[in-house]
Scaffold this active site. Structure first.
Site, short mmCIF file in Angstrom:
data_model
loop_
_atom_site.label_atom_id
_atom_site.label_comp_id
_atom_site.label_asym_id
_atom_site.label_seq_id
_atom_site.Cartn_x
_atom_site.Cartn_y
_atom_site.Cartn_z
N HIS A 91 1.42 -1.26 0.28
CA HIS A 91 -0.32 -0.09 -0.15
C HIS A 91 1.57 1.59 0.03
O HIS A 91 0.25 2.01 0.37
CB HIS A 91 -1.22 0.08 1.32
CG HIS A 91 -0.14 0.48 2.16
ND1 HIS A 91 -0.36 -0.66 3.53
CD2 HIS A 91 0.54 1.54 3.06
CE1 HIS A 91 0.60 0.02 4.77
NE2 HIS A 91 0.54 1.32 4.18
N ASP A 122 0.04 -7.53 1.66
CA ASP A 122 0.56 -6.56 2.16
C ASP A 122 2.00 -5.97 1.62
O ASP A 122 2.64 -5.17 2.91
CB ASP A 122 0.04 -5.41 2.99
CG ASP A 122 0.18 -3.90 3.06
OD1 ASP A 122 0.65 -3.66 1.65
OD2 ASP A 122 -0.54 -3.22 3.76
N SER A 204 4.62 2.77 8.30
CA SER A 204 3.96 2.41 7.59
C SER A 204 5.80 1.63 5.82
O SER A 204 5.30 2.19 5.61
CB SER A 204 2.92 1.85 5.95
OG SER A 204 1.30 2.02 7.37
#
Length: 356
Positions: A91, A122, A204
């Site tokens: 992402h 992911d 992230s």
């Protein structure tokens, strides 16, 4: 940030992905600290043993953490090898095939390209054009983690490059699911590491690190409390285990794609269906993959999967979470609501989730 549904037992939280909506931002300068009162004893500069450990780990690992900038936002990454491969979240990359990478130690942004994304988990691997000076991180064995271990989260939260937070491993073996949106792959992450180290937008794809300086997870999600109007739920974040991240990255680097996901699949495509009261009741089968486990078991388009091995599956996310606990080749009892309104349970021999 994107809201995420998570299975956390009695806890009621909605995790958020770490960085998808974060726009590129500059680094803020810290405010000066309070002045030392006149006549006060000078503060000792000698580091506490734990502080010294933190400083050593940060000095060792931070050069392996990078900031990734795409046209729509930014995130973090971890240098995987000296050839220029970098592990991050799918992402973070989104739909971009080119991006720039900036080292935590500074220097001009370097052009990079996407090697491959594995959206179901992911994870993604990108590669910089110029690998000179890159320092590969040391990845540890996440299977050896224990609840209570101290950890550091390193990344670029809110665009503040090279930031570090600390906490502990709060829990192991969590299953968390992202909703599928334009900016989210809708991944279900099995065996996620729950940590109290602060994970904010931009973190992230960075590193969750133990005190030996090994990367033991990839920070991916933070959480909010819906009872606080979606405000931050302090101390609840999630990371993909390093063993999962390195396995997927090694396949992508070696083969250019994921060849073995290690994840079970029914062999169907579907969507959540709701009942007359507006509540979800199951996963409606929209397509049955020819030759797959579902097809061989007699599952048909239009059937609604309401439970697997006795666990209710009111949504596609719930179905995905159950499947992450199972292995390819295992048998599963699948309860169906047929189109004529009857219920039937069939036995499915599970296949493997494809890597593409």
């Amino acid at each position: 940030m994107r809201k995420i549904a998570a299975a956390l037992g009695a806890a009621v939280v909605i995790p958020l992905s770490g960085c998808s909506a974060l726009q590129q931002a500059g680094t803020a300068s810290p405010s000066p600290g309070p002045a030392t009162p006149t006549g006060a004893a000078p503060t000792s500069t000698a580091a506490h043993p734990l502080e010294a450990t933190f400083q050593q780990v940060i000095g060792d690992v931070l050069p392996s953490i990078v900031q990734i900038n795409t046209r729509v936002g930014l995130g973090s990454g971890v240098v995987y090898d000296a050839a220029g491969h970098i592990v991050t979240n799918a992402h973070v990359v989104g739909r971009a095939t080119t991006m720039t990478v900036t080292l935590a130690t500074g220097g001009e942004p370097r052009p990079a390209r996407l090697v491959r994304s594995f959206e179901a988990g992911d994870l993604a691997v990108i590669k910089v054009d110029d690998p000179e000076g890159l320092k590969p991180a040391r990845f540890g064995d996440s299977a050896k983690l224990r609840v209570g271990q101290m950890v550091l989260a390193m990344g670029n939260p809110l665009g503040l490059s090279g930031s570090v937070t600390n906490g502990i491993v709060s829990a192991l073996g969590r299953t968390v699911t992202e909703p599928q949106t334009a900016g989210s792959p809708g991944a279900t992450i099995a065996n996620a590491i729950q940590t109290s180290a602060a994970i904010n937008p931009g973190n992230s794809g960075g590193a969750l690190v133990d005190l030996s300086g090994q990367v033991i997870g990839i920070p991916t999600l933070a959480a909010t409390d819906p009872e606080l109007g979606g405000g931050a739920a302090p101390g609840i974040g999630f990371a993909i285990p390093s063993n999962t991240a390195t396995d997927i990255a090694a396949q992508i680097v070696r083969d250019g794609k994921v060849t073995n996901t290690h994840r079970a699949a029914l062999g169907i495509r579907g969507s959540t269906v709701v009942g007359a009261d507006g509540r979800p009741i199951g996963a409606a089968v929209a397509r049955v993959e020819p030759g797959g486990g579902a097809a061989k078991a007699g599952i048909e388009e239009g059937d609604v999967i309401v439970a697997v091995n006795g666990a209710d599956t009111p949504t596609m996310a719930a179905l995905a979470e159950v499947l992450t606990t199972l292995k390819p080749g295992a048998q599963a009892k699948v309860e169906l609501l047929r189109q004529d309104g009857s219920r039937e349970t069939v036995t499915v021999t599970l296949g493997e989730l494809p890597g593409e």
